[in-house]
Write an enzyme that holds these catalytic residues in place. Structure first.
Site: not given
Ligand code: AQP
Length: 332
Positions: A111, A194, A197
């Site tokens: 991230k 994956k 969102k």
């Protein structure tokens, strides 16, 4: 009775991965466990959020839980920031967590990416907050998708470190529950990433609120190779995009992956995709419709969250009080 704690971040469009990897399993577990399901808004703010959207998304995740079949009378449903114990325990556990443990967390690396120096402290210490979420309720089991396995292991390590440091058997070591045929649903555009969102591409995921046309379009456009469907599990494993669609099909139809491979072996992707689109719409269509109905009544959703917060606080407060006592923090 054993206790479950789990949650979803209100960070955007809930997708099929959140449903199959987490929420759907919770619905099945609610009858056998004492369940606490959280909308983890304190986790959401580890990256920038628009305040108006954050409020709306918190209600949307709540609506998704209920629409998917979680009973708000049986289970505790609340948003994390309404129970101050999460942040308080996160601080106390952070003081027991070596930096080396956090440095190993792959989600932070993914991230933060190249912006590591600019990433917030909250993003780095996210797994400590997650440990606090679980341990605050002395949860024994945590149903999550595969992507959360490393964080769960850290929660166990932190619980063990606390118990050893103070010579107590206070926190249970929470057991991960990672099950089903879709523990890691991948992006429809890239079988190595994956479904997420925060993926910029709308075509990468099926949202829980997508209508039948949107679902059909996304599945039609899903990346596949030019060959017919795999004939064996080994063949499927070597073809990640095909394997992902087979896993989704299996989870939605309550079949095993092997059964689905056998059923579709050597057939063309076009008929398979059209069948998968129908299957996805029949499951998600009902949930999406119910979510829209619930979201038209924000007062009802807020009431559930308010009552959930009271019930969660009632469990959390005595545990936190004991942690203060164990650590020698005077409460005059
Ligand atoms: N692709 C997935 N396959 C299976 N399970 C998944 N989960 C998430 N993505 C998949 C599971 O859903 C639960 C809630 O996840 P989250 O909202 O806390 O955050 P996340 O894991 O970071 O999920 P997202 O949707 O990918 O969000 P962003 O884009 O914000 O990072 C967890 O149990 C998770 O395992």
């Amino acid at each position: 009775m054993n206790r479950i704690f789990s949650g979803v971040q209100p960070t955007g469009n809930l997708h099929l991965g959140n449903y199959l990897g987490a929420i759907r399993n919770w619905v099945a577990l609610q009858h056998d466990y004492d369940c606490i399901f959280c909308i983890v808004d304190l986790h959401a703010v580890t990256v920038p959020q628009d305040p108006v959207q954050l409020r709306a998304q918190t209600r949307e995740v709540t609506a998704a839980y209920i629409a998917a079949g979680i009973d708000p009378e049986r289970c505790v449903i609340f948003n994390q920031s309404t129970v101050p114990g999460h942040a308080e325990l996160a601080w106390l556990l952070g003081c027991q967590t070596p930096l080396g443990w956090l440095n190993r967390m792959t989600q932070f690396k993914e991230k933060a990416g190249k912006q590591r120096e600019e990433a917030g402290l909250g993003l780095y210490s996210y797994p400590v907050l997650m440990a606090a979420d679980i341990l605050l309720y002395k949860a024994t089991h945590v149903p999550v998708g595969e992507d959360q396995k490393q964080h769960l292991e850290l929660s166990r390590d932190i619980a063990g470190a606390f118990n050893r440091r103070f010579g107590v058997e206070f926190f249970p070591l929470p057991e991960p529950m990672i099950f089903g045929t879709a523990t890691r649903v991948m992006s429809l555009r890239d079988g190595t990433k994956k479904m997420s969102k925060s993926d910029q591409s709308d075509y990468s995921r099926i949202n829980m609120t997508d209508d039948a046309d949107a679902i059909a379009l996304k599945i039609r456009k899903a990346k596949t190779d030019p060959n017919p469907l795999p004939e064996t599990a080994k063949d499927a494993e070597a073809r990640p995009e095909a394997d992902n669609l087979l896993g989704i099909y299996a989870a939605l139809s309550d079949l095993t992956r092997d059964q689905v491979i056998e059923q579709w072996a050597g057939k063309s992707f076009s008929t398979f995709k059209s069948d998968l689109a129908d299957l996805s719409s029949s499951v998600l269509g009902k949930i999406g419709g119910e979510m829209r109905r619930l979201l038209a009544e924000p007062g009802y959703i807020d009431d559930i969250l308010r009552r959930g917060a009271e019930r969660a606080n009632a469990v959390a407060k005595p545990h936190l009080q004991e942690v203060f006592d164990i650590m020698g923090l005077l409460r005059p």
